[in-house]
Design a protein around this motif. Structure first.
Motif, PDB file in Angstrom:
ATOM      1  N   LEU A 394      -1.436  11.983  -2.554  1.00 52.29           N
ATOM      2  CA  LEU A 394      -2.206  10.943  -1.523  1.00 52.29           C
ATOM      3  C   LEU A 394      -3.121  11.778  -0.565  1.00 52.29           C
ATOM      4  N   LYS A 395      -2.374  12.559   0.166  1.00 50.17           N
ATOM      5  CA  LYS A 395      -3.111  13.572   1.132  1.00 50.17           C
ATOM      6  C   LYS A 395      -4.065  14.304   0.753  1.00 50.17           C
ATOM      7  N   GLN A 396      -3.822  14.969  -0.639  1.00 50.92           N
ATOM      8  CA  GLN A 396      -4.678  15.904  -1.104  1.00 50.92           C
ATOM      9  C   GLN A 396      -5.828  14.818  -1.558  1.00 50.92           C
ATOM     10  N   GLN A 411      -9.568   4.062   3.148  1.00 55.10           N
ATOM     11  CA  GLN A 411      -8.609   3.126   2.157  1.00 55.10           C
ATOM     12  C   GLN A 411      -7.184   4.157   2.128  1.00 55.10           C
ATOM     13  N   LEU A 412      -7.640   5.454   1.446  1.00 54.72           N
ATOM     14  CA  LEU A 412      -6.145   6.275   1.481  1.00 54.72           C
ATOM     15  C   LEU A 412      -5.485   6.526   2.789  1.00 54.72           C
ATOM     16  N   ALA A 413      -6.109   6.506   4.069  1.00 51.39           N
ATOM     17  CA  ALA A 413      -5.498   6.796   5.277  1.00 51.39           C
ATOM     18  C   ALA A 413      -4.698   5.610   5.529  1.00 51.39           C
ATOM     19  N   ASP A 414      -5.274   4.343   5.251  1.00 52.86           N
ATOM     20  CA  ASP A 414      -4.674   2.958   5.612  1.00 52.86           C
ATOM     21  C   ASP A 414      -3.342   2.858   4.619  1.00 52.86           C
ATOM     22  N   ARG A 415      -3.431   3.418   3.579  1.00 56.14           N
ATOM     23  CA  ARG A 415      -2.190   3.546   2.474  1.00 56.14           C
ATOM     24  C   ARG A 415      -1.191   4.477   2.881  1.00 56.14           C
ATOM     25  N   LYS A 417      -0.754   5.464   6.045  1.00 59.62           N
ATOM     26  CA  LYS A 417      -0.205   4.811   7.038  1.00 59.62           C
ATOM     27  C   LYS A 417       0.900   3.519   6.861  1.00 59.62           C
ATOM     28  N   ARG A 418       0.717   2.828   5.729  1.00 60.19           N
ATOM     29  CA  ARG A 418       1.621   1.956   5.361  1.00 60.19           C
ATOM     30  C   ARG A 418       2.848   2.590   4.537  1.00 60.19           C
ATOM     31  N   LEU A 419       2.787   3.981   4.134  1.00 58.74           N
ATOM     32  CA  LEU A 419       3.947   4.528   3.613  1.00 58.74           C
ATOM     33  C   LEU A 419       4.456   5.491   4.782  1.00 58.74           C
ATOM     34  N   GLY A 420       4.076   5.069   6.135  1.00 60.34           N
ATOM     35  CA  GLY A 420       4.749   5.665   7.306  1.00 60.34           C
ATOM     36  C   GLY A 420       4.150   7.168   7.559  1.00 60.34           C
ATOM     37  N   TRP A 421       2.727   7.628   7.301  1.00 58.99           N
ATOM     38  CA  TRP A 421       2.054   8.597   7.842  1.00 58.99           C
ATOM     39  C   TRP A 421       1.000   8.475   8.276  1.00 58.99           C
ATOM     40  N   GLU A 422       0.560   9.203   9.527  1.00 57.62           N
ATOM     41  CA  GLU A 422      -0.810   9.152  10.147  1.00 57.62           C
ATOM     42  C   GLU A 422      -1.322  10.451  10.585  1.00 57.62           C
ATOM     43  N   ARG A 423      -2.558  10.421  10.498  1.00 53.60           N
ATOM     44  CA  ARG A 423      -3.221  11.714  10.855  1.00 53.60           C
ATOM     45  C   ARG A 423      -3.424  11.863  12.377  1.00 53.60           C
ATOM     46  N   LEU A 424      -2.984  13.148  12.952  1.00 54.12           N
ATOM     47  CA  LEU A 424      -2.864  13.019  14.378  1.00 54.12           C
ATOM     48  C   LEU A 424      -2.928  14.844  14.692  1.00 54.12           C
ATOM     49  N   ASN A 425      -3.764  15.032  15.554  1.00 57.93           N
ATOM     50  CA  ASN A 425      -3.872  16.402  15.931  1.00 57.93           C
ATOM     51  C   ASN A 425      -4.331  17.417  14.550  1.00 57.93           C
ATOM     52  N   ASN A 426      -5.291  16.878  13.642  1.00 57.18           N
ATOM     53  CA  ASN A 426      -5.395  17.405  12.673  1.00 57.18           C
ATOM     54  C   ASN A 426      -4.361  17.795  11.612  1.00 57.18           C
ATOM     55  N   GLN A 427      -3.557  16.995  11.663  1.00 54.94           N
ATOM     56  CA  GLN A 427      -2.329  17.135  10.789  1.00 54.94           C
ATOM     57  C   GLN A 427      -1.650  15.836  10.416  1.00 54.94           C
ATOM     58  N   TRP A 428      -0.835  15.440   9.370  1.00 57.09           N
ATOM     59  CA  TRP A 428      -0.072  14.287   8.728  1.00 57.09           C
ATOM     60  C   TRP A 428       1.027  14.316   9.603  1.00 57.09           C
ATOM     61  N   MET A 429       1.354  13.096  10.102  1.00 58.61           N
ATOM     62  CA  MET A 429       2.622  13.220  10.646  1.00 58.61           C
ATOM     63  C   MET A 429       3.337  11.646  10.564  1.00 58.61           C
ATOM     64  N   THR A 430       4.701  11.942  10.254  1.00 61.63           N
ATOM     65  CA  THR A 430       5.513  10.741  10.265  1.00 61.63           C
ATOM     66  C   THR A 430       5.585  10.054  11.382  1.00 61.63           C
TER      67      THR A 430
END
Length: 522
Positions: A394-396, A411-415, A417-430
């Protein structure tokens, strides 16, 4: 037979040959059918000869079985002693009516052996390898056994018939047509039930050996005539199974009644399984259905059920790449039920690899669909490995959509986020990773709607919007700019930016954030 009887019998025989003396020959059964005519016969003086059974004697009167009128001996006649009850007597005489009472006046008597002795003598004269002739002879005596209700004679007839038909059964072995003819012949003859059971069993067993046999008809025949075919308990002993496999007919002949029911059960099972085999699809795809039938009819522990289940499993594994999600879930449940849970991870892995080859990971749609399958399997097996792989796909997909399809990216970012991941400082973080960040982290402040030290002017505008008032103070080394935010009914905020004049590459960054108390009206 004593000398007196023999002498009398010989003398009577000499008289018997006279045509005048013999008159009209008739059986006792036929004579009884004409009972209403007897008074007329008494008037006519007609002479009769008939054979009957001696029942007893009183003075000069004889009693004949089933002949209800008395038989009177001539006054000058003699009757030998020692005649047994039931011994056959042939009589010549006439009906006589006196004072409206009928009697039979005997003029001649011929004494013979009992029917039982006569039958045994005749059978002994026929060789044992001529069973058909023996059957013909006993047939002559059946009417007498029925007429006189003679249990001893009937028992002898039954024994001879049983023995003769048993010998014919041996000669007909494996010949279905002959065996069925013997069975059909035996039933109305009243032979011993054991022989009928044997003929029934052997005829079905022999017929079952034909690859083209009508198995459905044989199953119905067993159900209608073979006791024990549906017996589930007690279990059939191993010794009986071995005897059935070695020589089923010989085992049946030697078996007591309880074992015969077990042999019926085994023969039925062999036929029923042939029926089931005919229901099995060539690819084994209905193996579970057939296994259920086996367990229902033959017990849950029957090993044949496992064989049909194995065929179904192999079919599904062979079709693994084409299975739907529901089919895969059914396969995993089946493997677990069959105590083969160790195969589930391998089947799931192979299914995922097939889906990845099918949908691909080079396009946005392929990445999303493949990610969905990994996440489905992760939920199905409760495994983190496939969950992580699904998230990475999904990140890819988010990266791929960032340039070509911003809506899909959101929509992928929202999905994610529901899976426990967010984009911060140009990276995905839990969420767990984000909780470890310092509170003055710029990206964390933006995410939480807070202004922190180090934010740029655009970042402050992104977080709070445009200020209500701007003022600047300059020195030789730096420029300070203060942005004021007034909030109605709450404290205001002043944000101070500093930009160095010495280093022209730097931009204005938040240096301090302060709140101003709301002024109250006097």
């Amino acid at each position: 037979m004593n000398a007196a009887i023999l002498k009398f019998a010989v003398f009577s025989c000499l008289l018997w040959q006279s045509p005048v003396a013999r008159g009209q020959a008739i059986t006792l059964q036929k004579l009884l059918e004409q009972q209403t005519e007897w008074p007329t016969y008494a008037v006519d003086g007609r002479k009769f000869e008939f054979a009957g059974r001696f029942e007893g004697r009183s003075a000069n009167t004889l009693r004949i079985s089933r002949f209800e009128i008395s038989c009177k001996l001539p006054s000058n006649g003699t009757f030998p002693d020692g005649i047994k009850s039931g011994q056959r007597i042939e009589l010549i005489g006439r009906f006589l009516s006196e004072n409206k009472k009928l009697s039979f006046v005997v003029s001649r008597i011929l004494i013979k052996e009992t029917d039982l002795d006569r039958l045994r003598s005749r059978i002994n004269d026929i060789l044992v390898d001529q069973p058909e002739k023996r059957l013909d002879v006993v047939m002559e005596y059946q009417s007498d056994a029925d007429f006189y209700l003679d249990s001893a004679l009937q028992a002898e007839i039954t024994a001879v018939r049983t023995d003769s038909l048993s010998r014919l059964r041996v000669l007909a072995r494996s010949d279905v047509t002959k065996l069925r003819a013997l069975l059909q012949q035996s039933v109305p003859l009243g032979v011993k039930p054991e022989l009928i059971q044997t003929l029934q069993f052997e005829s079905i067993y022999a017929a079952s050996k034909d690859p083209k046999a009508d198995v459905d008809a044989l199953v119905l025949e067993m159900k209608s005539s073979c006791d024990g075919w549906d017996r589930l308990v007690p279990p059939i002993p191993e010794r009986l199974k071995l005897e059935f496999a070695r020589d089923a007919v010989a085992a049946f002949l030697a078996a007591p009644e309880v074992d015969r029911r077990g042999l019926h059960r085994m023969l039925y099972k062999s036929l029923r399984l042939r029926q089931m085999q005919m229901l099995v699809k060539l690819d084994g795809s209905n193996g579970l259905e057939i296994a259920k039938l086996v367990r229902t009819e033959f017990g849950i522990d029957d090993p044949l059920a496992a064989e049909f289940e194995e065929r179904d499993v192999q079919y599904r594994l062979a079709q693994l790449a084409t299975l739907s999600r529901a089919d895969l879930q059914g396969l995993t449940e089946l493997l677990s039920k069959l105590n083969r849970a160790q195969q589930v991870p391998h089947a799931a892995r192979d299914w995922l690899l097939a889906q990845e080859r099918k949908f691909g990971t080079t396009s946005l749609a392929g990445l999303i669909r493949t990610a969905d399958e990994y996440l489905f399997v992760a939920d199905l097996l409760q495994t983190t490995t496939y969950h992580q792989q699904g998230v990475e796909l999904l990140k890819q997909a988010w990266t791929s959509a960032g340039e070509s399809s911003p809506t899909d990216a959101d929509q992928l970012a929202d999905r994610l986020k529901r899976l426990g991941w967010e984009r911060l400082n140009n990276q995905w973080m839990t969420n767990a990773q984000m909780n470890t960040l310092p509170k003055d982290d710029v990206q964390l402040g933006i995410r939480e709607g807070r202004v922190v030290r180090g934010m740029s002017m655009p970042q402050v505008v992104q977080t709070l919007g445009q200020p209500t008032k701007i003022s600047r103070i300059a020195s030789r080394k730096a420029v300070c700019e203060m942005w004021s935010y007034a909030a109605e009914g709450s404290a205001g905020m002043v944000i101070r930016f500093r930009r160095s004049l010495v280093d022209q590459t730097t931009s204005s960054l938040v240096e301090d954030v302060s709140r101003i108390p709301t002024q109250r009206s006097p």
